[in-house]
Design a protein around this motif. Structure first.
Motif, PDB file in Angstrom:
ATOM      1  N   ARG A  43      -4.375   6.470   6.414  1.00  0.00           N
ATOM      2  CA  ARG A  43      -5.066   5.784   5.463  1.00  0.00           C
ATOM      3  C   ARG A  43      -4.171   5.704   4.197  1.00  0.00           C
ATOM      4  N   GLU A  44      -4.625   4.394   3.430  1.00  0.00           N
ATOM      5  CA  GLU A  44      -3.687   4.066   2.315  1.00  0.00           C
ATOM      6  C   GLU A  44      -4.442   3.454   1.288  1.00  0.00           C
ATOM      7  N   LEU A  45      -3.807   3.868   0.001  1.00  0.00           N
ATOM      8  CA  LEU A  45      -4.202   3.250  -1.176  1.00  0.00           C
ATOM      9  C   LEU A  45      -3.484   2.087  -1.734  1.00  0.00           C
ATOM     10  N   THR A  46      -3.976   1.427  -2.575  1.00  0.00           N
ATOM     11  CA  THR A  46      -3.146   0.301  -3.157  1.00  0.00           C
ATOM     12  C   THR A  46      -2.372   0.675  -4.432  1.00  0.00           C
ATOM     13  N   ALA A  47      -3.125   1.466  -5.105  1.00  0.00           N
ATOM     14  CA  ALA A  47      -2.552   2.090  -6.467  1.00  0.00           C
ATOM     15  C   ALA A  47      -3.187   3.198  -7.003  1.00  0.00           C
ATOM     16  N   VAL A  48      -2.642   4.138  -7.847  1.00  0.00           N
ATOM     17  CA  VAL A  48      -3.334   4.993  -8.501  1.00  0.00           C
ATOM     18  C   VAL A  48      -2.986   4.871 -10.107  1.00  0.00           C
ATOM     19  N   LEU A  49      -4.077   4.908 -10.855  1.00  0.00           N
ATOM     20  CA  LEU A  49      -4.135   4.843 -12.207  1.00  0.00           C
ATOM     21  C   LEU A  49      -3.783   6.151 -13.201  1.00  0.00           C
ATOM     22  N   VAL A  50      -3.000   6.368 -13.623  1.00  0.00           N
ATOM     23  CA  VAL A  50      -2.465   7.732 -14.262  1.00  0.00           C
ATOM     24  C   VAL A  50      -2.672   7.769 -15.726  1.00  0.00           C
ATOM     25  N   GLN A  51      -3.177   8.927 -15.995  1.00  0.00           N
ATOM     26  CA  GLN A  51      -3.314   9.164 -17.747  1.00  0.00           C
ATOM     27  C   GLN A  51      -2.448  10.522 -17.843  1.00  0.00           C
ATOM     28  N   ASN A  79       0.744  -1.227   0.110  1.00  0.00           N
ATOM     29  CA  ASN A  79      -0.006  -0.023   0.035  1.00  0.00           C
ATOM     30  C   ASN A  79       0.727   1.351  -0.135  1.00  0.00           C
ATOM     31  N   ILE A  80       0.144   2.254  -0.292  1.00  0.00           N
ATOM     32  CA  ILE A  80       1.143   3.632  -0.347  1.00  0.00           C
ATOM     33  C   ILE A  80       0.092   4.681   0.385  1.00  0.00           C
ATOM     34  N   PRO A  81       0.720   5.761   0.815  1.00  0.00           N
ATOM     35  CA  PRO A  81      -0.191   6.726   1.622  1.00  0.00           C
ATOM     36  C   PRO A  81      -1.123   7.338   0.697  1.00  0.00           C
ATOM     37  N   ASP A  82      -2.476   7.846   1.168  1.00  0.00           N
ATOM     38  CA  ASP A  82      -3.428   8.405   0.323  1.00  0.00           C
ATOM     39  C   ASP A  82      -2.902   9.773   0.023  1.00  0.00           C
ATOM     40  N   GLN A 121      10.434   9.066  -5.281  1.00  0.00           N
ATOM     41  CA  GLN A 121       9.829   9.033  -3.800  1.00  0.00           C
ATOM     42  C   GLN A 121      10.038   7.866  -3.224  1.00  0.00           C
ATOM     43  N   PRO A 122      10.346   7.783  -1.927  1.00  0.00           N
ATOM     44  CA  PRO A 122      10.935   6.943  -1.075  1.00  0.00           C
ATOM     45  C   PRO A 122       9.715   5.795  -1.071  1.00  0.00           C
ATOM     46  N   LEU A 123       8.475   5.866  -0.897  1.00  0.00           N
ATOM     47  CA  LEU A 123       7.463   4.883  -1.050  1.00  0.00           C
ATOM     48  C   LEU A 123       6.753   4.388  -2.176  1.00  0.00           C
ATOM     49  N   LEU A 124       7.088   5.168  -3.178  1.00  0.00           N
ATOM     50  CA  LEU A 124       6.245   4.988  -4.387  1.00  0.00           C
ATOM     51  C   LEU A 124       7.251   4.340  -5.622  1.00  0.00           C
TER      52      LEU A 124
END
Length: 398
Positions: free
Chosen positions: A220-228, A80-83, A245-248
């Motif tokens: 709170r966390e997210l699993t992923a972000v879909l980017v266009q 997971n990644i931070p929201d 970025q250290p966590l991404l």
């Protein structure tokens, strides 16, 4: 009596040998039809699922695993990644859109995905009935997920922990079905969609996960972000920024999908070679059968010549036998190959593949040509020998 009728009767005269040759041709064609159909459908599904997604941002780990879990929903996430990553990405001028994903639970094996209605817009999804979610704990079912689970509007259910069925039920936080989507032909069909806040609420209020910590204190966390991307320039600079970025971690679906299909392509090439080998064996067996039949029927062919049959008619007779066997084998093999695709699609472990039994791949147009070539090549030498039959010499032999 024409050559086709004579050829058919000659094949019926030895049903066992004819049937064996027929099955050999059918087996080779079936293998090729199966491989071509499955590989074409997998590539088409992969292309549709990843269309318009330029970059996936998630936790550090395997880029391929990140793509498989977040775009194709066929693997477990890398973490997971931070929201806060969502806001940071949305603020980038090189980003046109950023769609969050929050995974963690399922319902009868179908993933419950926390997201926004932007994901439905991305796949051009439309409602079959009901309405979209407007608040936490409301869900919209994809077409396949609704059909397989029997979901109905207004029904309430509890999700199971994990991405595979059989996990612990979150009975303290039930969902309500507000809508069911029309089929899209994409990964969306087998997902259950809900606001991201639903996923947070389920886990923040679970007494087993957080018995004492207040919800406000939880990260709170997210699993992923879909980017266009907003411009082609983003393809070079944005992944570099994300990976800094250290966590991404940034993963590009087009690159990872190409790498995956290159790996799969080796196995597909081997299977095609095996199918070609089976067809070669079929051609040799057909040749032996026709050549043996010619030796046995030399007297009959000579009699035909004395009755007025031309050398060209004998040539056509042997070629017709080869063509009848090869074309019948091609038709039977095509049916068997696509029946195999349908059977594979029905297996519980492969239902996510969404394979359609009778979808024809463009390359399958070559299968009848291959079958005709096999039949003609196998019949060529026997046919030429029949063409050159010496009536006098054949009839003079005891």
């Amino acid at each position: 009596m024409n050559a086709a009728t004579l050829a058919w009767r000659a094949l019926r005269y030895k049903p066992l040998a004819s049937g064996l040759n027929l099955m050999l041709v059918a087996t080779g064609i079936a293998m090729m039809a199966f491989i071509l159909s499955v590989s074409a459908q997998l590539e088409k599904h992969a292309e549709c699922d990843a269309q318009g997604i330029d970059l996936v941002v998630g936790a550090k780990g395997s880029p391929l695993q990140l793509i498989l879990s977040s775009v194709y929903h066929a693997d477990i996430p890398t973490g997971n990644i931070p929201d806060t990553a969502l806001a940071a990405l949305a603020a980038q001028p090189l980003v046109k859109s950023a769609i969050p994903l929050a995974l963690g639970d399922n319902f009868h094996g179908f993933r419950i995905v926390g997201t926004t209605t932007a994901l439905l817009d991305h796949y051009a999804a439309h409602l079959a009935r009901g309405a979209l979610f407007t608040q936490p704990m409301q869900v919209v079912f994809g077409a396949s997920a609704a059909r397989e689970t029997g979901a109905t509007l207004g029904a309430r259910f509890a999700g199971s922990h994990g991405l595979a069925s059989g996990g612990e039920l979150h009975e303290h936080a039930p969902y309500t079905v507000t809508g069911i989507l029309l089929p899209t032909g994409t990964v969306l069909d087998r997902l259950i969609l809900t606001p991201v806040a639903s996923v947070w609420r389920v886990h923040e209020t679970d007494p087993d996960d957080h018995p004492a910590a207040p919800a406000a204190a939880l990260q709170r966390e997210l699993t992923a972000v879909l980017v266009q991307y907003a411009s082609p320039l983003a393809a070079t600079s944005l992944p570099r920024w994300v990976n800094g970025q250290p966590l991404l971690q940034a993963a590009q679906p087009a690159f990872e999908a190409a790498r995956l299909f290159n790996l799969l392509g080796v196995g597909i090439a081997v299977l095609r070679a095996i199918a070609a080998g089976v067809l070669l064996v079929a051609a040799m067996s057909l040749f032996v059968a026709l050549y043996g039949a010619l030796e046995e029927r030399k007297w009959d062919l000579a009699i035909l010549r004395t009755l007025g049959a031309s050398p060209a008619k004998l040539l056509r007779l042997l070629l017709a036998q080869g063509l009848l066997l090869s074309l019948a084998g091609a038709a039977l093999g095509w049916l068997l190959g696509h029946a195999g695709v349908g059977l594979l699609g029905l297996l519980e472990s492969t239902q996510d593949l969404s394979l359609q039994a009778w979808r024809i791949a463009p390359d399958e147009a070559w299968l009848p040509v291959i079958a005709v070539a096999v039949g003609l090549l196998a019949a060529a030498i026997p046919a030429l020998r029949a063409y050159r039959t010496d009536i006098a010499a054949t009839l003079a032999r005891p």
